[in-house]
Design an enzyme around this catalytic site. Structure first.
Site, PDB file in Angstrom:
ATOM      1  N   ARG A  32      35.984 -14.503 -92.562  1.00  0.00           N
ATOM      2  CA  ARG A  32      34.636 -13.546 -92.551  1.00  0.00           C
ATOM      3  C   ARG A  32      35.266 -12.048 -91.520  1.00  0.00           C
ATOM      4  NH1 ARG A  32      31.955 -10.022 -89.348  1.00  0.00           N
ATOM      5  NH2 ARG A  32      32.162 -11.447 -87.846  1.00  0.00           N
ATOM      6  N   ASP A  33      35.334 -12.204 -90.501  1.00  0.00           N
ATOM      7  CA  ASP A  33      35.580 -10.903 -89.828  1.00  0.00           C
ATOM      8  C   ASP A  33      36.948 -10.248 -90.468  1.00  0.00           C
ATOM      9  OD1 ASP A  33      35.630  -8.720 -88.077  1.00  0.00           O
ATOM     10  OD2 ASP A  33      35.194  -9.874 -86.282  1.00  0.00           O
TER      11      ASP A  33
ATOM     12  N   HIS B  75      34.107 -13.404 -78.098  1.00  0.00           N
ATOM     13  CA  HIS B  75      34.701 -12.759 -79.502  1.00  0.00           C
ATOM     14  C   HIS B  75      35.312 -11.369 -79.215  1.00  0.00           C
ATOM     15  CE1 HIS B  75      34.483 -11.750 -84.085  1.00  0.00           C
ATOM     16  NE2 HIS B  75      34.542 -10.643 -83.643  1.00  0.00           N
TER      17      HIS B  75
ATOM     18  N   HIS C 205      38.368  -8.197 -79.844  1.00  0.00           N
ATOM     19  CA  HIS C 205      39.195  -7.706 -80.676  1.00  0.00           C
ATOM     20  C   HIS C 205      40.414  -6.641 -79.781  1.00  0.00           C
ATOM     21  CE1 HIS C 205      36.871  -7.171 -84.416  1.00  0.00           C
ATOM     22  NE2 HIS C 205      36.076  -7.657 -83.756  1.00  0.00           N
TER      23      HIS C 205
ATOM     24  N   CYS D 234      35.385  -3.915 -88.169  1.00  0.00           N
ATOM     25  CA  CYS D 234      34.175  -3.683 -88.826  1.00  0.00           C
ATOM     26  C   CYS D 234      34.181  -2.365 -89.527  1.00  0.00           C
ATOM     27  CB  CYS D 234      33.372  -3.464 -87.545  1.00  0.00           C
ATOM     28  SG  CYS D 234      31.566  -3.075 -88.162  1.00  0.00           S
TER      29      CYS D 234
ATOM     30  N   ASN E 159      40.847  -8.650 -84.672  1.00  0.00           N
ATOM     31  CA  ASN E 159      40.677  -9.633 -83.466  1.00  0.00           C
ATOM     32  C   ASN E 159      41.742 -10.044 -82.701  1.00  0.00           C
ATOM     33  OD1 ASN E 159      38.520  -9.848 -86.072  1.00  0.00           O
ATOM     34  ND2 ASN E 159      37.264 -11.034 -84.334  1.00  0.00           N
TER      35      ASN E 159
END
Length: 316
Positions: free
Chosen positions: A19-20, A211, A213, A244, A253
């Site tokens: 996803r990310d 979470h 980055h 993003c 990340n």
């Protein structure tokens, strides 16, 4: 060292690469290649995935195949698949696809939330109540995620109280897990400590997930701070993929293989095999067609030895 920083004995690692990791990439992987990568990660021992996001395909084309990807992986057992959803419409699609949990996301920054989901923070939170009602009796778990928890590229510092208020809202909706997102790598160890302490004091029923980055190179330093505070849930992305599309300078990340290596060297259990995780990272590198920012998949584990005869000897 494990006892010195009071780290948990076991840590849950959620893989967010599908996803990310992929949402901001120019290379659009096919559903088959995404599934191939997920299966490689499952073979390495990964059991929790943030698999996709049910957002507008026009806004995030890389995730347009969300339902198809869930269907492709339905045969996997003892694996938890979560999906991000911004509103009731996204939740309906996630329910129909058959995910294990729905992650509602909102930014702690008004400006970023407007860019990210075209709504105010209050509008997002109000819409979440509809989602919570829809999930009742479905067997689907509700989780929360807060973006820009440690700083916003548009507004600067974020008040820790704003993070706490949103976490409280998620708790009131029944969420046990709330992810604190470092959207553009603005987290530092002091900020991590401030936010974890604040949440434990104000929303003790919530288990925080961190979470990070690695935009400014201290993602794993922030993990160390989290471990010292006893946080046992982290999100990471294979190969260090991520970013993003609605935030400037949003890079990858923390890399899953780098995180697993760190935890392994500290004696913290993850249930993940590092060698097979490196193989999955190398697969991701091939599929993306470029070197990825992770380090351990390039260097190997600490005791990965080289053939002495193959290395030239200094002369002179």
């Amino acid at each position: 060292m494990l006892e010195a920083i009071r780290a948990p004995r076991q840590v849950h690692v959620t893989e967010v690469g599908p996803r990310d990791g992929l949402q901001n990439e120019k290379v659009l992987l096919s559903t088959a290649h995404k599934a191939e990568l997920v299966r490689a990660l499952v073979a390495a021992g990964v059991r929790e995935f943030e698999l996709t996001s049910f957002v507008s395909p026009r806004a995030v084309p890389a995730l347009a195949d969300a339902a198809e990807l869930v269907a492709e992986l339905r045969d996997l057992e003892r694996v938890h698949f979560s999906a991000l959803v911004p509103n009731l419409r996204g939740a309906e699609r996630a329910l129909e696809a058959g995910v294990d949990s729905v992650v509602l996301f909102v930014s702690a920054s008004e400006t970023h939330n407007a860019k990210n989901v075209n709504a105010s923070v209050a509008e997002s939170l109000a819409s979440f109540e509809q989602v919570a009602r829809r999930l009742e009796g479905s067997g689907i778990e509700l989780r929360g995620a807060i973006a820009t928890c440690f700083g916003c590229p548009f507004e600067g510092d974020i008040d820790v109280a704003a993070v706490g208020r949103i976490a409280r809202h998620f708790a009131d909706l029944g969420a046990r897990f709330v992810s604190l997102g470092d959207t553009t790598g603005m987290a530092t160890p002091p900020l991590v400590a401030e936010r974890i302490v604040h949440l434990r004091e104000t929303v003790p029923g919530v288990s925080p997930t961190l979470h990070f980055h690695n935009t400014r190179g201290i993602g794993l330093a922030n993990v160390m701070q989290g471990l010292a505070l006893g946080v046992d849930r982290y999100e990471s992305s294979i190969g260090g993929l991520g970013g993003c599309p609605f935030a400037p300078k949003a890079t990858g990340n923390i890399a899953s293989e780098d995180l697993v290596y760190l935890l392994s060297e500290m004696g913290v259990e993850t249930g993940i095999d590092l060698e097979r995780m490196i193989e999955a990272a190398q697969l991701a590198t091939r599929r993306m067609g470029r070197p990825l920012p992770a380090q351990v998949s390039k260097a190997g584990p600490r005791l990965a030895l080289s053939d002495c005869a193959a290395v030239p000897t200094a002369k002179g």
